[in-house]
Motif scaffolding. Structure first.
Motif, mmCIF file in Angstrom:
data_model
loop_
_atom_site.group_PDB
_atom_site.id
_atom_site.type_symbol
_atom_site.label_atom_id
_atom_site.label_comp_id
_atom_site.label_asym_id
_atom_site.label_seq_id
_atom_site.Cartn_x
_atom_site.Cartn_y
_atom_site.Cartn_z
ATOM 1 N N UNK A 1 0.837 -1.194 0.000
ATOM 2 C CA UNK A 1 0.000 0.000 0.000
ATOM 3 C C UNK A 1 0.874 1.247 0.000
ATOM 4 N N UNK A 2 0.513 2.189 -0.841
ATOM 5 C CA UNK A 2 1.278 3.426 -0.983
ATOM 6 C C UNK A 2 0.384 4.626 -0.679
ATOM 7 N N UNK A 3 0.874 5.518 0.163
ATOM 8 C CA UNK A 3 0.158 6.754 0.484
ATOM 9 C C UNK A 3 1.010 7.919 -0.026
ATOM 10 N N UNK A 4 0.578 8.508 -1.136
ATOM 11 C CA UNK A 4 1.392 9.466 -1.873
ATOM 12 C C UNK A 4 1.149 10.890 -1.368
ATOM 13 N N UNK A 5 2.206 11.673 -1.275
ATOM 14 C CA UNK A 5 2.056 13.077 -0.935
ATOM 15 C C UNK A 5 1.280 13.771 -2.055
ATOM 16 N N UNK A 6 0.248 14.539 -1.717
ATOM 17 C CA UNK A 6 -0.596 15.147 -2.758
ATOM 18 C C UNK A 6 0.180 15.944 -3.798
ATOM 19 N N UNK B 1 0.226 3.750 -13.001
ATOM 20 C CA UNK B 1 -0.775 3.325 -13.988
ATOM 21 C C UNK B 1 -0.192 2.346 -14.997
ATOM 22 N N UNK B 2 1.118 2.318 -15.124
ATOM 23 C CA UNK B 2 1.766 1.401 -16.062
ATOM 24 C C UNK B 2 1.940 0.003 -15.477
ATOM 25 N N UNK B 3 1.702 -0.150 -14.180
ATOM 26 C CA UNK B 3 1.855 -1.450 -13.534
ATOM 27 C C UNK B 3 0.531 -2.208 -13.567
ATOM 28 N N UNK C 1 -8.151 5.195 -3.295
ATOM 29 C CA UNK C 1 -8.686 6.523 -3.009
ATOM 30 C C UNK C 1 -7.683 7.525 -3.559
ATOM 31 N N UNK C 2 -8.014 8.818 -3.583
ATOM 32 C CA UNK C 2 -7.012 9.800 -3.994
ATOM 33 C C UNK C 2 -5.733 9.653 -3.172
ATOM 34 N N UNK C 3 -4.624 9.525 -3.864
ATOM 35 C CA UNK C 3 -3.289 9.428 -3.264
ATOM 36 C C UNK C 3 -3.061 8.112 -2.510
ATOM 37 N N UNK C 4 -3.962 7.144 -2.653
ATOM 38 C CA UNK C 4 -3.843 5.864 -1.953
ATOM 39 C C UNK C 4 -3.912 4.737 -2.983
ATOM 40 N N UNK C 5 -2.800 4.022 -3.158
ATOM 41 C CA UNK C 5 -2.693 2.969 -4.155
ATOM 42 C C UNK C 5 -2.308 1.653 -3.497
ATOM 43 N N UNK C 6 -2.638 0.565 -4.174
ATOM 44 C CA UNK C 6 -2.188 -0.760 -3.730
ATOM 45 C C UNK C 6 -1.577 -1.477 -4.929
#
Length: 338
Positions: free
Chosen positions: A257-262, A273-275, A282-287
């Motif tokens: 899980x990744x929580x990206x700085x806005x 998106x290429x993976x 959610x916004x800024x929250x990826x898995x």
């Protein structure tokens, strides 16, 4: 009290592995005539069995068809096709069995709104066969248990959303019916009450043998309660089984899980998106699901490409029920089309 004694008090003969609900090829479309035929079905060819003493989950996002299915199971809607039986009885032919055996908690209450919290609980218990004395005692106990003392004499329609949910839960519990169906029981509740709800439902099932059917999209909380789950998407059932069995199908993956700085989202998300195994929750929250075999190397590559200084936080854990949903539907639980 043993499960056998409790079941006999409720007018049932407790039989291990007995089928409580049998849903056979249910279909439902809203509307009439050509409009119904052209509409996307709310339910399509759904079949399932729920055994006595199970905690069974219906998992899916808003618009997946969960509530429509449940309303058919409690006789609030009639299916266009198929058959539903409860303890072997066709509920279309003998609808009173549902009111005698099933306590239903809808998403939004539409009855008893003009009664106070204590009155609503009391009258429900009395209608379910409790004596006036026992119903009054049970209502007082449930008011105290769920922290409703301050609003016990307040009309249900004038309560906050969270208070309303707690009253609905107390109404569902009173009378100890053998089957409970709860549609999103923890909506609008604060974290402390959500934990209390899940703990109480586990106790209700373990101690009293109550069959519990949970409708939810809150996979993180429900995962610790549900034994078997049906996954719904766009009106269809796309997967069903024990949570452990479903998770084992994707257990060869590790969840990053990744929580990206806005302010760093654009540069990070252009890489994610290429993976193929990356999904935005959610916004800024990826898995990102990475193969367990080379997990350390793959996680290092993802984090190296993203750069740690672009992240607020990251977590590594084994696959969850939410990952199971993604594997079966190809989307996150919040992405369902209405």
């Amino acid at each position: 009290m043993t499960q056998t004694k409790l079941a006999n008090l409720q007018g049932l003969e407790f039989t291990p592995n007995q089928t409580v609900y049998a849903v056979e090829h249910i279909a439902k479309r809203y509307g009439r005539g050509k409009a119904a035929q052209s509409a996307r079905p709310a339910n399509l060819d759904i079949s399932l069995e729920i055994k006595q003493g199970e905690v069974f989950g219906l998992l899916g996002s808003n618009g997946a068809g969960k509530s429509t299915l449940i309303k058919q199971m409690v006789n609030l809607l009639s299916p266009d096709e198929g058959r539903i039986s409860l303890f072997g009885v066709d509920i279309a032919k003998k609808p009173d069995i549902v009111t005698r055996k099933v306590a239903y908690m809808p998403q939004k209450p539409n009855a008893l709104l003009d009664l106070t919290a204590e009155e609503a609980i009391y009258f429900t218990g009395h209608m379910r066969g409790m004596s006036r004395h026992d119903a009054k005692k049970a209502a007082a106990q449930l008011v105290e248990q769920w922290g409703l003392g301050e609003v016990r004499r307040k009309a249900v329609r004038n309560m906050s959303g969270g208070q309303n949910r707690l009253v609905s839960l107390a109404i569902t519990l009173v009378g100890d019916l053998p089957v409970m169906i709860l549609d999103e029981p923890t909506n609008e509740l604060d974290p402390a009450f959500r934990r209390q709800v899940w703990d109480h439902l586990k106790e209700q099932n373990t101690v009293h043998g109550t069959t519990i059917i949970l409708v939810t999209h809150n996979v993180q909380e429900a995962e610790h309660v549900i034994g078997r789950v049906a996954i719904m998407s766009k009106g269809r059932m796309v997967g069903m089984g024990r949570v452990s069995e479903l998770k084992s199908k994707i257990d060869q993956s590790v969840r990053l899980e990744l929580f990206i700085k806005p302010d760093r989202a654009e540069i990070c998300e252009s890489q994610l998106v290429a993976l193929e195994q990356a999904r935005q929750l959610k916004p800024y929250h990826w898995v990102v699901l990475v193969p367990r075999e080379n997990a350390e190397e793959d996680i290092y590559k993802v984090l190296g490409g993203i750069r740690l200084d672009n992240l607020e936080d990251f977590r590594v854990q084994t696959a969850s029920l939410e990952d199971v949903y993604m594997a079966f539907t190809g989307r996150t639980i919040e992405d369902e089309d209405e």
